[in-house]
Design a protein around this motif. Structure first.
Motif, PDB file in Angstrom:
ATOM      1  N   ASP A 289     -36.755 -28.320 -27.861  1.00 34.71           N
ATOM      2  CA  ASP A 289     -35.927 -28.827 -28.952  1.00 34.71           C
ATOM      3  C   ASP A 289     -35.683 -27.696 -29.945  1.00 34.71           C
ATOM      4  N   VAL A 295     -40.056 -29.590 -24.326  1.00 33.30           N
ATOM      5  CA  VAL A 295     -39.665 -30.960 -23.971  1.00 33.30           C
ATOM      6  C   VAL A 295     -39.963 -31.251 -22.508  1.00 33.30           C
ATOM      7  N   LYS A 296     -39.567 -30.311 -21.641  1.00 34.00           N
ATOM      8  CA  LYS A 296     -39.769 -30.542 -20.210  1.00 34.00           C
ATOM      9  C   LYS A 296     -39.654 -29.236 -19.445  1.00 34.00           C
ATOM     10  N   ASP A 316     -38.168 -36.470 -21.035  1.00 32.23           N
ATOM     11  CA  ASP A 316     -39.240 -35.516 -21.301  1.00 32.23           C
ATOM     12  C   ASP A 316     -40.201 -35.449 -20.109  1.00 32.23           C
ATOM     13  N   GLU A 317     -41.349 -34.815 -20.304  1.00 36.42           N
ATOM     14  CA  GLU A 317     -42.320 -34.638 -19.220  1.00 36.42           C
ATOM     15  C   GLU A 317     -42.839 -35.969 -18.673  1.00 36.42           C
ATOM     16  N   VAL A 322     -34.990 -38.718 -24.217  1.00 32.59           N
ATOM     17  CA  VAL A 322     -35.095 -38.007 -25.492  1.00 32.59           C
ATOM     18  C   VAL A 322     -33.924 -38.388 -26.376  1.00 32.59           C
ATOM     19  N   TYR A 327     -30.395 -28.967 -27.808  1.00 38.86           N
ATOM     20  CA  TYR A 327     -31.579 -28.522 -27.083  1.00 38.86           C
ATOM     21  C   TYR A 327     -31.355 -27.118 -26.532  1.00 38.86           C
TER      22      TYR A 327
END
Length: 346
Positions: A289, A295-296, A316-317, A322, A327
């Motif tokens: 972010d 975030v992932k 996300d993970e 989100v 991003y």
């Protein structure tokens, strides 16, 4: 029919109409509900009511599942034997079916000498892959290239994909040749987007974006099958995808590392991140972010040289969606590091 605003409603009689949907999820005062002999496919009774509802009849409809906050109570007390529901109707908190275990696995836009359909035509194709444990019937699903929509015919054994199986849809604008021939062609010059939807035309099964496909007999596919990583490759219609890519017997390799701008951008909720690898590399692609918080991680593996891509579905993970905003996505491959911005809309 949405009656949620009328929270004082205690008796509802809606028989012999043509209702297709009924929502009484806020109607906590209901003691009698008669909605039989309609055309209901959706009934939301998540109002928390159990034994206070002394009269309930939802028979002679097209329901397969009714939403309620207490499926256990409903299953035990509102039954076919008691005349409450049609035979085979079930109860659940959420009746939304799980999406089928299908992905668009490979496309070939410019088919010059790769392979032919049953009529001997060299046409572009879209390959679907069933990565789940159960067979999937794509009959009734809708496939589109943004401009044209095609609903796959139902009641045909050729639309069933077995577990771990593949199925080719021929993009040739010749649906008269069979149920697996769709009414659009893939755009070889500009690329485009392909979407696969449930029969309601709104629930997404899978969608992809692809760039120009101007080279003869060069496919664009996931490797490994059903993964989030896309690459240019030799065609493998109806079979496991490969990492190999050759043109005129010469392996095509990018001359330098490149991270391309995501497409589409802005996006909602899926976008494709393309990147080029001139050599085998340990590749890490991570989403952040604007505060720099991770975030992932999309990719973290060694990959061979070639033209690659990855898909981010704005989760996300933990698989949770989100929020909208800006991003960053960053690639690290060997000593190469590059970062770009993208915009998620809601």
């Amino acid at each position: 029919l949405d009656l949620r605003i009328n929270t004082a409603l205690s008796r509802l009689i809606m028989n012999n109409n043509q209702l297709t949907e009924l929502d009484v999820s806020n109607n906590t005062a209901l003691t009698s509900l008669k909605c039989y002999s309609n055309q209901l496919t959706y009934l939301n009774m998540r109002n928390g009511i159990t034994d206070a509802l002394t009269i309930f009849n939802a028979t002679d409809n097209s329901l397969t599942c009714i939403e309620t906050l207490d499926p256990g109570y409903a299953t035990a007390n509102w039954t076919y034997a008691n005349g409450n529901i049609d035979e085979g109707v079930t109860f659940a908190v959420d009746c939304t079916p799980d999406p089928p275990t299908l992905v668009i696995n490979e496309i070939l836009a410019k088919n010059v000498a790769c392979c032919t359909d049953a009529n001997g035509d060299y046409d572009g194709y879209i390959e679907l892959f069933n990565y789940g444990d159960e067979e999937v019937d794509i009959g009734g699903m809708v496939i589109t290239d943004e401009a044209d929509y095609y609903q796959i015919p139902t009641n045909n054994d050729s639309t069933i994909i077995l577990s771990g199986g593949f199925l080719l849809l021929w993009a040739d604008e010749e649906s008269e040749q069979g149920v697996l021939h769709v009414e659009f062609k893939l755009n070889t010059r500009a690329g485009g987007e392909i979407g696969l939807f449930m029969p309601d035309s709104t629930t997404v099964v899978d969608n992809i974006t692809y760039g120009s496909q101007s080279d003869d007999d060069v496919a664009y596919g996931r490797y490994p099958d059903s993964s989030a990583t896309w690459q240019l490759m030799d065609p493998t219609p109806g079979a496991t995808n490969t990492q190999e890519l050759s043109l005129n017997d010469n392996i095509v390799i990018p001359s330098q590392y490149t991270l391309h701008q995501n497409y589409p951008n802005p996006f909602n909720p899926v976008t494709t991140l393309r990147y080029d690898l001139p050599e085998n590399s340990l590749v890490n692609i991570t989403i952040y972010d604007m505060l720099g918080r991770q975030v992932k991680t999309l990719i973290n593996q060694t990959q061979g040289a070639g033209y690659k891509s990855a898909i981010w579905d704005a989760t996300d993970e933990y698989g949770k969606p989100v929020s909208a905003g800006i991003y960053l996505y960053q690639i690290q491959a060997g000593k190469y590091i590059s970062t770009k911005k993208m915009v998620l809309l809601k």
